[in-house]
Design a protein around this motif. Structure first.
Motif, PDB file in Angstrom:
ATOM      1  N   THR A  10       1.329   7.413 -18.796  1.00 29.85           N
ATOM      2  CA  THR A  10       0.288   8.146 -18.408  1.00 29.85           C
ATOM      3  C   THR A  10      -0.767   7.028 -18.161  1.00 29.85           C
ATOM      4  OG1 THR A  10      -0.238   8.044 -20.941  1.00 29.85           O
ATOM      5  CG2 THR A  10       0.885   9.867 -19.926  1.00 29.85           C
ATOM      6  N   HIS A  11      -2.050   7.600 -18.194  1.00 30.35           N
ATOM      7  CA  HIS A  11      -3.294   6.537 -17.833  1.00 30.35           C
ATOM      8  C   HIS A  11      -3.756   5.827 -19.317  1.00 30.35           C
ATOM      9  CE1 HIS A  11      -7.356   5.507 -16.581  1.00 30.35           C
ATOM     10  NE2 HIS A  11      -6.947   5.615 -15.312  1.00 30.35           N
ATOM     11  N   ALA A 113      -9.485   8.839 -14.337  1.00 29.68           N
ATOM     12  CA  ALA A 113      -8.647   9.515 -15.390  1.00 29.68           C
ATOM     13  C   ALA A 113      -8.922  11.023 -15.063  1.00 29.68           C
ATOM     14  CB  ALA A 113      -8.383   9.223 -16.681  1.00 29.68           C
ATOM     15  N   SER A 135      -3.855   8.877 -13.620  1.00 25.39           N
ATOM     16  CA  SER A 135      -4.619   8.495 -12.566  1.00 25.39           C
ATOM     17  C   SER A 135      -4.896   9.465 -11.751  1.00 25.39           C
ATOM     18  CB  SER A 135      -3.973   7.262 -12.061  1.00 25.39           C
ATOM     19  OG  SER A 135      -2.743   7.466 -11.327  1.00 25.39           O
TER      20      SER A 135
END
Lengths: 476, 159
Positions: A10-11, A113, A135
């Motif tokens: 994930t970001h 994000a 992102s």
């Protein structure tokens, strides 16, 4: 094949989210520094060392959580892996997903994000089944997956003045005070009482001076605080809902909203448990209607109340509602509440009014804070009278019926009259209750239990029992 | 019926008792450590608490946990999974695979050592945990759930 795609992280903004939750632990280090009160260099260094251990532990936890949270999109579903010591692995098939929400707040957008929340009928009714920061590029690819091959219907954009009106209806002084009171409090603690008195408290004086012409200082301060709180709360709601738009996209109902904090929610129409047509008393006076949905995932995002159409005039509302939901315009069958049942609707507010009046009269006799009591009495009476008027309005509109493939139930919940359009396959059961007074009058209360991720019951009071039984049998 | 019948084989692993015993031992260690800290201030109270904890621990590992294992069952019957558990209060649930939205498979460090895992069956409005299944059985259940979901989805499209 599912094994072709790799797991993605994930970001990194997710780490900040975890840090936000752990801020209390970080504040503990500050508290520890203050309480320990080091006297010499050795003590300062050793206490800083202990504090830094806390911070390192919290940061290490956030980083580990981020490194161990991964996802993968395949043809059949979303695969998720998470957990540090207790590792969890699960797959959410696409056909089970009811709601996908994309939200961007100001801070997340600075880091590039986007938060994606996915929900199914399973899991908690308060939290989404899965949510993560991705992102912008990855979020857009997810969005394209949903929109692929689906036809875009007409886009209904709400006017800013409708949203402004709605912000005023929905905001309340209490919500605003939750912002104001800590700010005034904290500024006083940080800068000192003299500065607080000069800048913060005195800034309320102009408002006080106006009200001081008619009311006591306490009442005028309360009035100024309430109005400021209402204004702040209204501003927050406005920025959350401005640029509100809704449209159909194939199997999905899409809602987009927001100015600074933006959000887009994709809801699978087949998963909708009920469509609602809402009208509060003020909206009735202004001739406005709004619509919402009950589905797994609605109402979980901040500020989301499952709204699909903000308050608009009746003609526009009817056109938009039927285009968006596909529900029929006219009810095939309808059953209203029994005549003479209005007393049962207004009984409770009437009792409350009597109690408030009795307390006020007693206070007049005792002579305690007469002016404040008078203001409070007037305020409470106005609120109760408003509530009674709503109940009368609810009584006039209350009914059940059948409209195409939906069961219609019109009732009230809190301060809004809601008309539910419930697809037949979303009804778990219909229950008819009768207390001893209703037995004599031949009426009953109908409870409709809806298939939802938590208990959801629509109650319509004082329906004629024989006709209600026939209606329930028709639904079966 | 798409599920291959596996008879009424109990899917809960025999190693589950050892997993539970290790967890109980770890918990006891932590509690005894805290009691040790309490001993500095209230020695007699701490001693009584420590002895009580030890007694509870022995009852747990010698009697309760084996009973729990004997009363815990999970097996596949037709197109549903049956879960039975409880020592004093018996609980029975029969869950159709088509009613399960998705499964969560979780594995802690002790479970990893004994090659078992826990499965949570997520349904609309509720969930059911099944503890200490082998990884193969857990993935089989997950597969049955996915197959049932695909059939339900296909039925919905045709109707």
């Amino acid at each position: 094949m599912d094994t072709n795609t790799k797991y993605k992280k994930t970001h990194p903004f997710s780490m900040l989210k975890h840090l936000k939750i752990s801020v209390i632990l970080i504040l503990l280090t500050v508290l520890q520094q203050v309480m320990f009160d080091p006297q010499n260099w050795f003590e300062i260094i050793s206490s800083l060392g202990v504090s830094s251990l806390y911070v390192i532990a919290v940061v290490a936890y956030s980083v580990s959580l981020y490194r161990n949270s991964k996802y993968r999109l395949t043809d059949s579903g979303i695969h998720i892996k998470e957990g540090i010591i207790l590792k969890k692995k699960y797959k959410m098939p696409y056909n089970r997903i009811q709601t996908v929400a994309f939200s961007r707040d100001l801070v997340a957008s600075l880091f590039g994000a986007v938060k994606i929340s996915v929900d199914t009928p399973a899991g908690s009714s308060r939290k989404c089944d899965a949510s993560a920061y991705l992102s912008k590029k990855n979020a857009n690819s997810v969005r394209q997956m949903i929109e692929k091959g689906n036809l875009h219907s007409e886009f209904y954009r709400s006017k800013p003045n409708n949203i402004l009106l709605m912000s005023i209806f929905w905001s309340n002084p209490l919500a605003g005070m939750l912002f104001i009171v800590p700010v005034i409090n904290e500024s006083g603690n940080i800068v000192g009482t003299e500065v607080t008195r000069n800048f913060v408290v005195n800034s309320l004086s102009p408002g006080n001076k106006f009200f001081l012409m008619y009311f006591s200082p306490a009442v005028s301060l309360l009035a100024v605080l309430l109005l400021s709180s209402w204004f702040i709360s209204g501003l927050v709601v406005f920025q959350r809902y401005v640029r509100f738009g809704s449209y159909n996209l194939g199997d999905f109902l899409v809602v987009s909203r927001g100015l600074i904090n933006t959000g887009t929610i994709y809801t699978r129409k087949k998963g909708v448990c009920a469509f609602t047509e809402d009208q509060s008393l003020l909206m009735k006076i202004l001739g406005l209607y709004s619509a919402g949905i009950c589905v797994a995932g609605s109402g979980k995002l901040k500020g989301d109340k499952g709204l699909i159409i903000p308050p608009v005039r009746e003609k526009q509302f009817v056109e938009k509602f039927h285009a968006l939901t596909g529900v029929g315009k006219y009810e095939d069958k309808s059953l209203s509440v029994a005549k003479g049942a209005m007393i049962s609707y207004i009984l409770f507010p009437a009792i409350l009014l009597a109690v408030i009046t009795a307390v006020f009269v007693l206070d007049m006799v005792v002579d305690f804070e007469r002016e404040l009591s008078l203001v409070l009495f007037v305020l409470l009476v106005l609120i109760v009278m408003w509530w009674m008027a709503l109940r009368i309005f609810a009584y006039k509109r209350a009914h059940v019926g059948i409209c195409g493939k939906c069961f219609v139930a019109c009732s009230f919940k809190k301060l809004t009259v809601k008309k539910y359009y419930i697809p037949f396959d979303k009804i778990c059961r219909i229950e008819l209750n009768q207390n001893f007074i209703q037995k004599k009058s031949g009426s009953c209360t109908m409870n409709i239990y809806i298939y939802y991720e938590k208990k959801m019951v629509v109650t319509v009071r004082q329906l004629p029992k024989a006709d209600a039984e026939k209606m329930a049998a028709m639904v079966k | 019926m798409f599920v291959k019948s596996v008879g009424f084989r109990n899917l809960i692993s025999e190693r589950s008792i050892w997993v539970w015993r290790i967890r109980a031992s770890l918990l006891l260690s932590v509690l005894e450590l805290m009691t040790g800290g309490l001993f500095v201030f209230y020695s007699i109270t701490a001693f009584i608490v420590a002895v009580a904890l030890l007694m509870v621990y022995f009852v747990l590992i010698l009697f309760y946990l084996p009973s729990l294992y004997l009363n815990s069952m999970c097996y596949i019957k037709d197109d549903s999974v049956v879960v039975k558990k409880g020592v004093f209060t018996h609980k029975y649930s029969q869950i159709r695979f088509s009613d399960v939205q998705y499964c969560v498979i979780s594995q802690g460090l002790i479970q990893k050592k004994y090659k078992v895992c826990s499965v949570c069956l997520m349904m609309a409005g509720s969930s059911e945990w099944v503890y200490e299944l082998s990884l193969k059985d857990a993935y089989d259940i997950k597969l049955y759930v996915e197959k049932a979901g695909a059939i339900v989805s296909a039925d919905n499209k045709t109707t």
